[in-house]
Write a protein that holds these residues in place. Sequence first.
Motif, PDB file in Angstrom:
ATOM      1  N   ASP A 363      74.849   5.117  91.799  1.00 55.65           N
ATOM      2  CA  ASP A 363      74.695   6.150  90.651  1.00 55.65           C
ATOM      3  C   ASP A 363      74.002   5.906  89.498  1.00 55.65           C
ATOM      4  N   GLY A 364      73.454   4.455  89.336  1.00 54.92           N
ATOM      5  CA  GLY A 364      72.786   4.283  88.244  1.00 54.92           C
ATOM      6  C   GLY A 364      72.485   2.970  88.316  1.00 54.92           C
ATOM      7  N   PRO A 365      71.676   2.304  87.190  1.00 56.83           N
ATOM      8  CA  PRO A 365      71.362   0.904  87.065  1.00 56.83           C
ATOM      9  C   PRO A 365      72.748   0.176  86.732  1.00 56.83           C
ATOM     10  N   GLY A 366      72.760  -0.941  87.486  1.00 56.24           N
ATOM     11  CA  GLY A 366      73.967  -1.866  87.283  1.00 56.24           C
ATOM     12  C   GLY A 366      73.543  -2.904  86.132  1.00 56.24           C
ATOM     13  N   PRO A 367      74.692  -3.597  85.748  1.00 60.39           N
ATOM     14  CA  PRO A 367      74.637  -4.806  84.701  1.00 60.39           C
ATOM     15  C   PRO A 367      73.930  -5.867  85.297  1.00 60.39           C
ATOM     16  N   THR A 368      73.442  -6.718  84.273  1.00 60.89           N
ATOM     17  CA  THR A 368      73.025  -8.075  84.665  1.00 60.89           C
ATOM     18  C   THR A 368      73.858  -9.018  84.725  1.00 60.89           C
ATOM     19  N   PRO A 369      73.635 -10.051  85.562  1.00 67.24           N
ATOM     20  CA  PRO A 369      74.718 -11.192  85.499  1.00 67.24           C
ATOM     21  C   PRO A 369      75.188 -11.651  84.102  1.00 67.24           C
ATOM     22  N   ARG A 370      74.177 -11.576  83.160  1.00 68.86           N
ATOM     23  CA  ARG A 370      74.368 -12.391  81.968  1.00 68.86           C
ATOM     24  C   ARG A 370      75.417 -11.144  81.122  1.00 68.86           C
ATOM     25  N   GLU A 371      75.235 -10.077  81.208  1.00 71.39           N
ATOM     26  CA  GLU A 371      75.970  -8.866  80.881  1.00 71.39           C
ATOM     27  C   GLU A 371      77.584  -8.968  81.307  1.00 71.39           C
ATOM     28  N   ILE A 372      77.582  -9.257  82.538  1.00 71.63           N
ATOM     29  CA  ILE A 372      78.986  -9.514  83.179  1.00 71.63           C
ATOM     30  C   ILE A 372      79.588 -10.657  82.659  1.00 71.63           C
ATOM     31  N   VAL A 373      79.094 -11.840  82.490  1.00 70.93           N
ATOM     32  CA  VAL A 373      79.695 -12.833  81.814  1.00 70.93           C
ATOM     33  C   VAL A 373      80.087 -12.710  80.412  1.00 70.93           C
ATOM     34  N   THR A 374      79.291 -12.061  79.670  1.00 69.08           N
ATOM     35  CA  THR A 374      79.423 -11.893  78.149  1.00 69.08           C
ATOM     36  C   THR A 374      80.638 -10.811  78.233  1.00 69.08           C
ATOM     37  N   ASP A 375      80.791  -9.853  78.824  1.00 71.55           N
ATOM     38  CA  ASP A 375      81.761  -8.772  79.000  1.00 71.55           C
ATOM     39  C   ASP A 375      83.186  -9.320  79.358  1.00 71.55           C
ATOM     40  N   VAL A 376      82.985 -10.126  80.466  1.00 70.67           N
ATOM     41  CA  VAL A 376      84.156 -10.817  80.967  1.00 70.67           C
ATOM     42  C   VAL A 376      84.817 -11.838  79.896  1.00 70.67           C
ATOM     43  N   ARG A 377      84.057 -12.506  79.055  1.00 75.49           N
ATOM     44  CA  ARG A 377      84.392 -13.380  77.911  1.00 75.49           C
ATOM     45  C   ARG A 377      84.889 -12.717  76.784  1.00 75.49           C
ATOM     46  N   ARG A 378      84.235 -11.373  76.569  1.00 74.97           N
ATOM     47  CA  ARG A 378      84.837 -10.600  75.496  1.00 74.97           C
ATOM     48  C   ARG A 378      86.181  -9.830  75.714  1.00 74.97           C
ATOM     49  N   ILE A 379      86.595  -9.526  77.024  1.00 71.05           N
ATOM     50  CA  ILE A 379      88.032  -9.116  77.310  1.00 71.05           C
ATOM     51  C   ILE A 379      88.934 -10.319  77.275  1.00 71.05           C
ATOM     52  N   ARG A 380      88.409 -11.413  77.596  1.00 70.50           N
ATOM     53  CA  ARG A 380      89.104 -12.491  77.588  1.00 70.50           C
ATOM     54  C   ARG A 380      89.522 -12.828  76.167  1.00 70.50           C
ATOM     55  N   ARG A 381      88.741 -12.689  75.217  1.00 70.69           N
ATOM     56  CA  ARG A 381      88.994 -13.128  73.724  1.00 70.69           C
ATOM     57  C   ARG A 381      90.194 -11.964  73.244  1.00 70.69           C
ATOM     58  N   LEU A 382      90.123 -10.672  73.972  1.00 70.93           N
ATOM     59  CA  LEU A 382      91.146  -9.860  73.630  1.00 70.93           C
ATOM     60  C   LEU A 382      92.516 -10.329  74.158  1.00 70.93           C
ATOM     61  N   ASP A 383      92.521 -10.640  75.394  1.00 67.41           N
ATOM     62  CA  ASP A 383      93.644 -11.391  75.957  1.00 67.41           C
ATOM     63  C   ASP A 383      93.327 -12.426  77.175  1.00 67.41           C
ATOM     64  N   PRO A 384      93.742 -13.505  77.056  1.00 66.77           N
ATOM     65  CA  PRO A 384      93.508 -14.696  77.896  1.00 66.77           C
ATOM     66  C   PRO A 384      93.589 -14.373  79.411  1.00 66.77           C
ATOM     67  N   GLN A 385      94.744 -13.359  79.454  1.00 70.89           N
ATOM     68  CA  GLN A 385      94.874 -13.073  81.061  1.00 70.89           C
ATOM     69  C   GLN A 385      94.762 -11.499  81.305  1.00 70.89           C
ATOM     70  N   PRO A 386      93.445 -11.161  81.149  1.00 66.73           N
ATOM     71  CA  PRO A 386      93.314  -9.742  81.408  1.00 66.73           C
ATOM     72  C   PRO A 386      93.355  -9.454  82.867  1.00 66.73           C
ATOM     73  N   LEU A 387      93.244  -8.229  83.062  1.00 69.95           N
ATOM     74  CA  LEU A 387      93.315  -7.495  84.441  1.00 69.95           C
ATOM     75  C   LEU A 387      91.755  -7.092  84.705  1.00 69.95           C
ATOM     76  N   LEU A 388      91.177  -7.599  85.640  1.00 67.44           N
ATOM     77  CA  LEU A 388      89.868  -7.360  86.116  1.00 67.44           C
ATOM     78  C   LEU A 388      89.846  -6.614  87.190  1.00 67.44           C
ATOM     79  N   THR A 389      90.702  -6.332  87.886  1.00 65.98           N
ATOM     80  CA  THR A 389      90.758  -5.676  89.035  1.00 65.98           C
ATOM     81  C   THR A 389      89.750  -4.428  89.114  1.00 65.98           C
ATOM     82  N   GLY A 390      89.954  -3.600  87.984  1.00 67.01           N
ATOM     83  CA  GLY A 390      88.907  -2.427  88.184  1.00 67.01           C
ATOM     84  C   GLY A 390      87.506  -2.749  88.088  1.00 67.01           C
ATOM     85  N   LEU A 391      86.902  -4.067  87.598  1.00 63.47           N
ATOM     86  CA  LEU A 391      85.606  -4.240  87.480  1.00 63.47           C
ATOM     87  C   LEU A 391      84.829  -4.204  88.672  1.00 63.47           C
ATOM     88  N   GLU A 392      84.599  -2.992  89.285  1.00 57.24           N
ATOM     89  CA  GLU A 392      83.977  -2.952  90.699  1.00 57.24           C
ATOM     90  C   GLU A 392      82.543  -2.815  90.604  1.00 57.24           C
TER      91      GLU A 392
END
Length: 501
Positions: A363-392
């Motif tokens: 459906d469109g351009p995907g993220p870069t590996p660097r963007e993925i790591v940055t975003d996962v770190r960002r969500i972990r700063r909100l909560d150390p134990q997030p739910l990442l099941t929907g990161l498809e």
Amino acid sequence: MSVLPRPTAVLCALAAAALLPPTAPARAATTLAFGACPDSVPRPPAPDRVECGRLSVPLDRHHPSGPHIEIAVSRVPASGTPAERRGILLVNPGGPGGSGLPYAVTKRAKLPASVRRSYDVIGFDPRGVGGSAPVDCGAMGGLFAAPGADPVPVDPRSERAYLTAQRHMADDCAAGAGTEALPYLSTEQTAYDMDAIRAALGEPRTGFLGVSYGSYLGAAYAARFPHRVGRMVLDSVVGPWDWHDFDMIQSRALLRARNTFFGWTAAHPDRFGLGADTAAVRRSYLRVRQGLAARPLNGFGPAEFDRAVYRALGRTERWTSLADGLRGYLTDATVDGLRPPSAFDGPESRNYEAANRIVKCADGPGPTPREIVTDVRRIRRLDPQPLLTGLEATTCAYWRHRPDHRTPLGGPATPPVLLVASAHDPVTPIRGAHELRKLLPGSRLVTLENDHSHGVFASRGNTCVDGTVAAYLVDGVVPAGDVRCGGAGLPGPQPFSPSGV
């Protein structure tokens, strides 16, 4: 007897059996011949009936003389008089990856009687799903391993392992579906299939009810065929973002929903025994997850636990079972109450998960590996134990075919559309409905206030929502402005059941 046997191989290199040969292409059928349905399609109570057929469509709509695939279609005819009939109502249950063939029966049974009398309800399996040249991504980078690896990376080493799993998943999809086919399993191509169904049925316009991802599909249809849009209802709306951005927005909404669940559980300490305040319930929750991470039980570890929580948070009627499952682990060291009712590794689930990634990446351009790591770190700063099941859409970072454009959605020529949303839906946050309506001039938003579940129309039993949508579908009544309906709020806990879910 089934008239819809599944193809034995998959599209292009997906499925030579499902594709008509490119050297002698068949034209798409101009009509649909209906007959018996496969066993997977439930039978409605008499006198209603369901019938099924197949429609040949080009793999690539821009090359109609090339390879073709077949789309599985179902129909439940309108139950009213000819004078009451309003045409066809295509339905889609969501995903990407949800099978729509049985949905024509199951969703229709919940629709208001006036809608059932007015419309032939049309279900279909989108390309790559169910009976429509289903895709297979094999092991999907270990997604179906039981127990699976912890899906939440917490340090550079686990981040690298997480990205490696996404690369392997992309490789498995390219091998299973065929690299040449990947660009054509997009929402945009499915929108063309929808219009082919309309034409084959001889209808001038398409009525449409799309739930969750179905709202994104409906908006894509409106972008390509605004003059063919009849009355369109988009329920539990996916916002007009890149898929990875949507997945991150959802992950934050799930944290809010989980905190609400913790507070709801704490309000009933005698019933659940997980703590008398939100912090105590959270500690109980973390004890369960940490215990399963250290020592999985019967193939049930942190990945399976997160999937169970992800599923439960989307519907408040599942919250009691989730709380009971947490207590069952802590008191009896069992995970029986946490397991979903259907096996995750069944063939339908495998097809769903494969189609989900393939469609999102088409459906469109995907993220870069660097963007993925940055975003996962960002969500972990909100909560150390997030739910990442929907990161498809993280898989799309390593996709073999990189789309050069995003799926177009909506447009100024689209007639008035009805958007429906739950105020606190964690799966498709209401922010998406507000953003999508900007691309659909004249649309109206029906909001179910004080509600925390996914799926609203003909789902939550709200007479205000159902009446507003039925009046629009049957009589074309577009509300003068947005509509706010009062929701029932959080439910009380269900009686204890020792059998779990």
